[in-house]
Design a protein around this motif. Structure first.
Motif, mmCIF file in Angstrom:
data_model
loop_
_atom_site.group_PDB
_atom_site.id
_atom_site.type_symbol
_atom_site.label_atom_id
_atom_site.label_comp_id
_atom_site.label_asym_id
_atom_site.label_seq_id
_atom_site.Cartn_x
_atom_site.Cartn_y
_atom_site.Cartn_z
ATOM 1 N N VAL A 299 12.034 57.305 -12.195
ATOM 2 C CA VAL A 299 11.226 57.285 -13.418
ATOM 3 C C VAL A 299 10.197 56.162 -13.342
ATOM 4 O O VAL A 299 9.006 56.353 -13.638
ATOM 5 N N SER A 300 10.633 54.969 -12.944
ATOM 6 C CA SER A 300 9.722 53.823 -12.880
ATOM 7 C C SER A 300 8.638 54.023 -11.825
ATOM 8 O O SER A 300 7.474 53.680 -12.044
ATOM 9 N N VAL A 301 9.012 54.561 -10.674
ATOM 10 C CA VAL A 301 8.017 54.793 -9.621
ATOM 11 C C VAL A 301 6.982 55.825 -10.077
ATOM 12 O O VAL A 301 5.768 55.643 -9.892
ATOM 13 N N ALA A 302 7.450 56.922 -10.678
ATOM 14 C CA ALA A 302 6.514 57.940 -11.157
ATOM 15 C C ALA A 302 5.621 57.394 -12.267
ATOM 16 O O ALA A 302 4.424 57.703 -12.328
ATOM 17 N N PHE A 303 6.190 56.573 -13.138
ATOM 18 C CA PHE A 303 5.396 55.959 -14.201
ATOM 19 C C PHE A 303 4.345 55.026 -13.603
ATOM 20 O O PHE A 303 3.200 54.973 -14.075
ATOM 21 N N ALA A 304 4.731 54.292 -12.560
ATOM 22 C CA ALA A 304 3.786 53.402 -11.889
ATOM 23 C C ALA A 304 2.644 54.192 -11.252
ATOM 24 O O ALA A 304 1.476 53.791 -11.320
ATOM 25 N N VAL A 305 2.960 55.320 -10.638
ATOM 26 C CA VAL A 305 1.919 56.154 -10.038
ATOM 27 C C VAL A 305 0.968 56.682 -11.106
ATOM 28 O O VAL A 305 -0.251 56.733 -10.915
ATOM 29 N N SER A 306 1.511 57.073 -12.262
ATOM 30 C CA SER A 306 0.647 57.579 -13.336
ATOM 31 C C SER A 306 -0.303 56.508 -13.848
ATOM 32 O O SER A 306 -1.374 56.820 -14.376
ATOM 33 N N LEU A 307 0.063 55.225 -13.698
ATOM 34 C CA LEU A 307 -0.795 54.107 -14.087
ATOM 35 C C LEU A 307 -1.675 53.626 -12.943
ATOM 36 O O LEU A 307 -2.411 52.650 -13.102
ATOM 37 N N ALA A 308 -1.573 54.293 -11.795
ATOM 38 C CA ALA A 308 -2.395 53.965 -10.618
ATOM 39 C C ALA A 308 -2.213 52.516 -10.179
ATOM 40 O O ALA A 308 -3.182 51.792 -9.955
ATOM 41 N N VAL A 309 -0.961 52.083 -10.067
ATOM 42 C CA VAL A 309 -0.710 50.728 -9.558
ATOM 43 C C VAL A 309 -0.969 50.714 -8.057
ATOM 44 O O VAL A 309 -0.921 51.761 -7.394
ATOM 45 N N PRO A 310 -1.241 49.562 -7.460
ATOM 46 C CA PRO A 310 -1.365 49.496 -5.997
ATOM 47 C C PRO A 310 -0.078 49.930 -5.313
ATOM 48 O O PRO A 310 1.016 49.709 -5.823
ATOM 49 N N ARG A 311 -0.215 50.531 -4.166
ATOM 50 C CA ARG A 311 0.959 51.076 -3.484
ATOM 51 C C ARG A 311 1.984 50.005 -3.135
ATOM 52 O O ARG A 311 3.185 50.272 -3.128
ATOM 53 N N ARG A 312 1.515 48.805 -2.864
ATOM 54 C CA ARG A 312 2.456 47.754 -2.454
ATOM 55 C C ARG A 312 3.374 47.312 -3.597
ATOM 56 O O ARG A 312 4.354 46.588 -3.348
ATOM 57 N N THR A 313 3.084 47.719 -4.834
ATOM 58 C CA THR A 313 3.956 47.349 -5.953
ATOM 59 C C THR A 313 5.003 48.430 -6.248
ATOM 60 O O THR A 313 5.862 48.215 -7.113
ATOM 61 N N LEU A 314 4.962 49.555 -5.564
ATOM 62 C CA LEU A 314 5.910 50.633 -5.850
ATOM 63 C C LEU A 314 7.365 50.241 -5.564
ATOM 64 O O LEU A 314 8.253 50.589 -6.346
ATOM 65 N N PRO A 315 7.667 49.540 -4.451
ATOM 66 C CA PRO A 315 9.070 49.121 -4.264
ATOM 67 C C PRO A 315 9.577 48.246 -5.408
ATOM 68 O O PRO A 315 10.736 48.371 -5.823
ATOM 69 N N ALA A 316 8.722 47.368 -5.931
ATOM 70 C CA ALA A 316 9.132 46.541 -7.059
ATOM 71 C C ALA A 316 9.388 47.394 -8.297
ATOM 72 O O ALA A 316 10.310 47.105 -9.078
ATOM 73 N N ALA A 317 8.602 48.446 -8.493
ATOM 74 C CA ALA A 317 8.828 49.348 -9.630
ATOM 75 C C ALA A 317 10.182 50.036 -9.508
ATOM 76 O O ALA A 317 10.924 50.151 -10.500
ATOM 77 N N ALA A 318 10.513 50.496 -8.309
ATOM 78 C CA ALA A 318 11.814 51.144 -8.101
ATOM 79 C C ALA A 318 12.955 50.170 -8.369
ATOM 80 O O ALA A 318 13.949 50.517 -9.033
ATOM 81 N N LEU A 319 12.824 48.950 -7.876
ATOM 82 C CA LEU A 319 13.868 47.949 -8.086
ATOM 83 C C LEU A 319 14.021 47.617 -9.564
ATOM 84 O O LEU A 319 15.144 47.528 -10.083
ATOM 85 N N SER A 320 12.905 47.462 -10.278
ATOM 86 C CA SER A 320 12.967 47.124 -11.709
ATOM 87 C C SER A 320 13.593 48.250 -12.515
ATOM 88 O O SER A 320 14.388 48.015 -13.427
ATOM 89 N N GLY A 321 13.242 49.496 -12.196
ATOM 90 C CA GLY A 321 13.810 50.632 -12.910
ATOM 91 C C GLY A 321 15.309 50.732 -12.717
ATOM 92 O O GLY A 321 16.070 50.959 -13.676
ATOM 93 N N ALA A 322 15.758 50.573 -11.467
ATOM 94 C CA ALA A 322 17.200 50.619 -11.203
ATOM 95 C C ALA A 322 17.913 49.447 -11.875
ATOM 96 O O ALA A 322 19.021 49.610 -12.416
ATOM 97 N N LEU A 323 17.270 48.272 -11.879
ATOM 98 C CA LEU A 323 17.897 47.084 -12.459
ATOM 99 C C LEU A 323 18.048 47.211 -13.969
ATOM 100 O O LEU A 323 19.125 46.934 -14.518
#
Length: 446
Positions: A299-323
């Motif tokens: 959910v967090s990764v897909a939400f990040a993509v919809s906001l057009a975040v830089p690709r290098r921040t996607l792992p952090a989005a996944a970690l934050s969502g799981a956390l």
């Protein structure tokens, strides 16, 4: 003998005001605010550029829809003032990152004024090497992935996950079509929410009520205003009350549109005899399931993509969502109320996001906004509308208030994480440490 009358000496001219520098300050501020940045960071960025390009005694005012900058040359010279209105917002967090890089380089003298204007022009027009890191079609698909992942985290099966994806993409394309015809955004969201709810009603009518609830939950989460919610809370915390009130009003109208679409659909379904029962809704999770944790990260990764975040921040989005999901479920398992469990999870995710942003010298929003997505209260809104239309109006109102309270707790929690970091770290991105916020000692609450 008469005295000789002499003219008073002419006052020396004041400092020179560069129109190009003032224009750069205004244009950068406009693009930052239009791209989703919070008011405090826009203010700091504009003042940093004013100092970098030697605009004398520059004062900046930033609100939700208008920014202005006034330069006072001094020595009797008239002030020079400019303003720009923000008429359209297009959240693109990659643009925030590029703009903050521009500001940092300008602040240390790496860009002259002409180079800064050229880079700003390229960023605004998405010219190489600047531009969205994702193709346009992925922005649409990401909304469907938010719904599908949210449905999976709530225990949805293949039917629920697939239907949530299709319904959300269909709702988004329908809203886009209405937008091209000039229909107000409120009614676009109302129709989109009605489409998501209708898909759930059809599944209930087909005899699968358990899947239906996960479908509509996923579809609602994909539309909920996580970005303006986080920004509004941060504006309020930092004292920008005008912008905070405007952003909260924006959040209110978005939620009202979603609730309206849900309410009309549920009301029609109940009166047509569709067996919608609040007991078929998924209960709040109290035990960790690996699939649900992975779905929350999705959910967090897909939400990040919809906001057009830089690709290098996607792992952090996944970690934050799981956390945030893990902390929430563990808190619920220990008996904490949903509001408290969500707030604690948001604070921890906010601390992580702000730490990563400061260490990588990037703005915080690309890290903290996707983190709240897994806990946005889609189920609570759906449950409240069922109760309102099922003969329990008082309980329905309380459920809706509870859902909105959870959303506000998420926004406050991720921002509180940033305040913890600020308390123990003197400087940060763009000088945003403790010494860079003089307004914090404004009144001491009096």
């Amino acid at each position: 003998m008469g005295e000789t009358i002499t003219d008073p000496p002419e006052e020396e001219p004041g400092d020179t005001v560069s129109g190009a520098a003032l224009d750069l300050v205004l244009r950068v501020g406009e693009l930052l605010l239009a791209s989703g940045e919070v008011t405090e960071r826009v203010n700091e960025s504009m003042l940093s550029l004013a100092v970098a390009y030697e605009l004398p005694r520059c004062e900046v005012s930033v609100t939700f829809t208008v920014i202005s900058a006034s330069v006072h040359p001094g020595r009797g010279a008239p002030p020079v003032t400019g303003s720009r209105a923000i008429r359209r917002r297009y959240p693109a967090y990659w643009r925030l990152v590029e703009l903050h890089t521009l500001i940092q380089e300008a602040s240390i003298g790496l860009l002259d004024l002409e180079e800064a204007h050229d880079r700003l022009r390229r960023i605004k027009r998405s010219q190489p090497p600047y531009g969205s890191p994702y193709p346009a079609w992925l922005a649409v698909v990401s909304l469907g992935l938010i719904a599908a992942s949210s449905s999976l985290s709530m225990g949805g099966g293949p039917l629920g996950v697939g239907t949530a994806f299709v319904a959300t993409v269909l709702a988004d394309r329908t809203a886009a079509l209405l937008g091209r015809r000039g229909i107000a955004e409120f009614f676009q969201l109302t129709v989109a929410a009605a489409i998501g709810a209708t898909s759930a009603v059809l599944v209930i009518a087909a005899g699968s009520p358990g899947n239906a609830s996960t479908i509509v939950t996923g579809a609602i989460v994909a539309m909920l205003p996580g970005r303006p919610l986080v920004a509004s809370i941060q504006d309020g915390i930092t004292g920008d009350l005008v912008s905070a009130g405007a952003r909260l009003l924006e959040v209110f109208f978005i939620v009202a549109a979603i609730v309206s679409g849900l309410g009309v659909t549920v009301y029609a379904a109940v009166h047509l005899g569709v067996p919608i029962d609040v007991r078929d809704l998924p209960a709040a999770p109290v035990t960790l399931r690996p699939v649900a944790v992975l779905a929350a990260a999705g959910v967090s990764v897909a939400f990040a993509v919809s906001l057009a975040v830089p690709r290098r921040t996607l792992p952090a989005a996944a970690l934050s969502g799981a956390l945030i999901w893990t902390v929430y479920v563990l808190g619920r398992g220990l008996g904490a109320a949903p509001l408290l469990a969500a707030a604690i999870g948001a604070v921890i995710a906010g601390v992580l996001g702000h730490v990563l942003a400061r260490r990588r010298h990037l703005p915080a929003l690309p890290y903290i906004v996707p983190a709240v997505a897994p806990l946005l209260p889609g189920t609570a809104l759906y449950r409240g509308m069922i109760q309102l239309n099922g003969g329990e109006p008082s309980q329905g109102v309380l459920t809706l208030i509870g859902g909105i309270s959870v959303a506000l707790a998420l926004g406050a929690g991720v921002n509180l994480g940033g305040e913890f970091i600020r308390a123990f770290q003197r400087v940060g991105v763009g000088g945003s440490g403790r010494g860079a916020r003089p307004a914090a000692r404004r009144t001491r609450g009096y």
